[in-house]
Enzyme design. Structure first.
Site, PDB file in Angstrom:
ATOM      1  N   LEU A 289      13.627 -64.943  24.936  1.00  0.00           N
ATOM      2  CA  LEU A 289      13.415 -64.743  23.508  1.00  0.00           C
ATOM      3  C   LEU A 289      13.472 -66.060  22.735  1.00  0.00           C
ATOM      4  CD1 LEU A 289      15.681 -61.595  23.068  1.00  0.00           C
ATOM      5  CD2 LEU A 289      13.184 -61.635  23.086  1.00  0.00           C
ATOM      6  N   GLY A 290      14.271 -66.995  23.222  1.00  0.00           N
ATOM      7  CA  GLY A 290      14.385 -68.269  22.528  1.00  0.00           C
ATOM      8  C   GLY A 290      15.316 -69.205  23.261  1.00  0.00           C
TER       9      GLY A 290
ATOM     10  N   LYS B 265      22.733 -63.936  25.925  1.00  0.00           N
ATOM     11  CA  LYS B 265      22.772 -65.361  25.598  1.00  0.00           C
ATOM     12  C   LYS B 265      23.495 -66.057  26.741  1.00  0.00           C
ATOM     13  CE  LYS B 265      23.722 -66.493  21.328  1.00  0.00           C
ATOM     14  NZ  LYS B 265      24.448 -66.858  20.062  1.00  0.00           N
TER      15      LYS B 265
ATOM     16  N   GLY C 152      18.128 -72.572  22.752  1.00  0.00           N
ATOM     17  CA  GLY C 152      18.932 -73.451  21.925  1.00  0.00           C
ATOM     18  C   GLY C 152      19.033 -74.797  22.614  1.00  0.00           C
TER      19      GLY C 152
ATOM     20  N   ASP D  25      28.322 -69.833   9.044  1.00  0.00           N
ATOM     21  CA  ASP D  25      26.919 -70.229   9.204  1.00  0.00           C
ATOM     22  C   ASP D  25      25.967 -69.101   8.807  1.00  0.00           C
ATOM     23  OD1 ASP D  25      24.999 -72.157   9.768  1.00  0.00           O
ATOM     24  OD2 ASP D  25      24.849 -71.632  11.890  1.00  0.00           O
TER      25      ASP D  25
ATOM     26  N   ALA E 292      21.652 -73.319  25.582  1.00  0.00           N
ATOM     27  CA  ALA E 292      21.656 -71.921  26.024  1.00  0.00           C
ATOM     28  C   ALA E 292      20.285 -71.287  25.841  1.00  0.00           C
ATOM     29  CB  ALA E 292      22.699 -71.121  25.255  1.00  0.00           C
ATOM     30  N   THR E 293      20.125 -70.157  26.488  1.00  0.00           N
ATOM     31  CA  THR E 293      18.872 -69.403  26.418  1.00  0.00           C
ATOM     32  C   THR E 293      19.187 -67.960  26.064  1.00  0.00           C
ATOM     33  OG1 THR E 293      17.841 -70.809  28.101  1.00  0.00           O
ATOM     34  CG2 THR E 293      16.855 -68.654  27.718  1.00  0.00           C
ATOM     35  N   VAL E 294      18.372 -67.356  25.219  1.00  0.00           N
ATOM     36  CA  VAL E 294      18.501 -65.944  24.889  1.00  0.00           C
ATOM     37  C   VAL E 294      17.336 -65.203  25.527  1.00  0.00           C
ATOM     38  CG1 VAL E 294      18.653 -64.221  23.054  1.00  0.00           C
ATOM     39  CG2 VAL E 294      19.628 -66.490  22.711  1.00  0.00           C
TER      40      VAL E 294
END
Length: 344
Positions: free
Chosen positions: A9-10, A31, A12, A125, A15-17
């Protein structure tokens, strides 16, 4: 719980989602980051594991897997197919939400904040990229920056959404989340950052912390909406309204429950049908390790430069580039694991 990793999905900074499915076909989001860099993800797990609210992304569990000869720490969460509020805005030809949509989203965010704050947790945040969407509305996500209200840790968050007291290095409490909410409302209305005329983190932090100015409120808002935003953007955090007080503001009370449901079922939902949870953005996370004493203008400059990330005057504490001084969290999942890189 057995599960199979699906499509990404995306990404960082570390990390990866991804999507994930169980043997029974249940879908959720995972995540993931290598164990050696999982401290911040474990910190997020600590907060999510004690929260249960329709206005906060649900925690499913956590585990450690071995993939490609690496030990991976996984945080399992509710899957939100609509992506972020930013995704919804970007899917619109006119690049913004209308006031009815904003009011309903805002009420749900405020209800989530009231719940989080009741546990003594500050999110730190709040921004459109951390508000996720499904067919029923929105939920608060990403607790990687969260802290206990009485916890003495480096300041963190995204400069564009920081409250004045945070930019000055004075405090980061519940009211900082309220300031950020005011910025998010403006973001939803204009489809851009609340300080779109300021580019660098240093300039943003100086402007927020020392100019006495607040983001411009769009002219198209109703008087009730403008007053609500003003209550969020009061410079003095002691005078700034709380989440509980804001829930009683006429801007939110003007819509009854039936209208809420009508909005949720009849508003444009093309974004929700496209599975577009792919525009995860990197937050400009910062840490502050300076003290709270009164200082001269020269030391103020040094402090803000340190907070914002001047490579000559201070350390930029972004997860994409440097290790962040997060406190060690001992996870209940398969023992204690520590690390340093921020996920986002």
């Amino acid at each position: 719980m057995g599960w199979t990793r699906g499509h990404v999905l995306g990404h960082g900074s570390s990390a990866t989602v991804s999507t994930a499915t169980t043997a029974t076909g249940e879908t959720f989001a995972v995540k993931s980051v290598v164990v050696s860099k999982s401290e911040t993800l474990q910190r997020e797990q600590q907060f999510l594991s004690i929260l249960s609210s329709p206005y906060v992304v649900s925690y499913t569990g956590c585990d450690i897997t071995k993939e490609n000869k690496k030990m991976i720490y996984n945080l399992l969460m509710e899957y939100m197919p609509g992506g972020t509020v930013i995704d919804v805005i970007q899917a619109r030809n006119y690049g913004s939400l209308n006031e009815l949509e904003i009011a309903n989203y805002t009420r749900q965010i405020i209800q989530g904040l009231e719940y989080i704050h009741s546990f003594g947790i500050v999110h730190c945040d709040i921004k459109g990229a951390n508000i996720l969407v499904n067919k029923n509305g929105v939920k608060i996500a990403d607790f990687g920056c969260a802290k206990w209200a009485n916890e003495d840790v480096p300041f963190r968050g995204t400069p564009m959404f920081m409250a004045p007291e945070v930019a000055r290095g004075e405090s980061q409490g519940f009211k900082a989340d309220i300031w950020a909410l005011g910025c998010v409302i403006i973001e939803m209305a204009i489809g851009n950052s609340p300080w779109s005329n300021v580019n660098s983190p240093i300039s943003v932090l100086y402007k927020i912390g020392f100019s006495g100015e607040s983001p411009d409120i769009p002219d198209g808002f109703s008087p009730k909406a403008k007053d609500f935003i003003k209550k969020c953007l009061i410079q003095d955090p002691e005078a700034r309204w709380s989440a509980t007080a804001l829930l009683k503001h006429p801007f939110l009370e003007q819509f009854d429950h039936d209208q809420d449901q009508n909005f949720l079922t009849c508003s444009p939902t093309s974004i929700l049908d496209q599975d577009v949870w792919g525009s995860i953005q990197q937050s400009a996370l910062v840490g502050s390790d300076y003290n709270q004493e009164t200082c001269t203008s020269n030391s103020l400059r040094q402090r803000v430069e340190q907070l914002a990330g001047n490579p000559e005057k201070g350390k930029f504490r972004s997860g994409a580039e440097k290790e962040i001084d997060w406190m060690t969290i001992r996870s209940s999942c398969n023992g204690a694991v520590t690390g340093g890189d921020e996920w986002w």
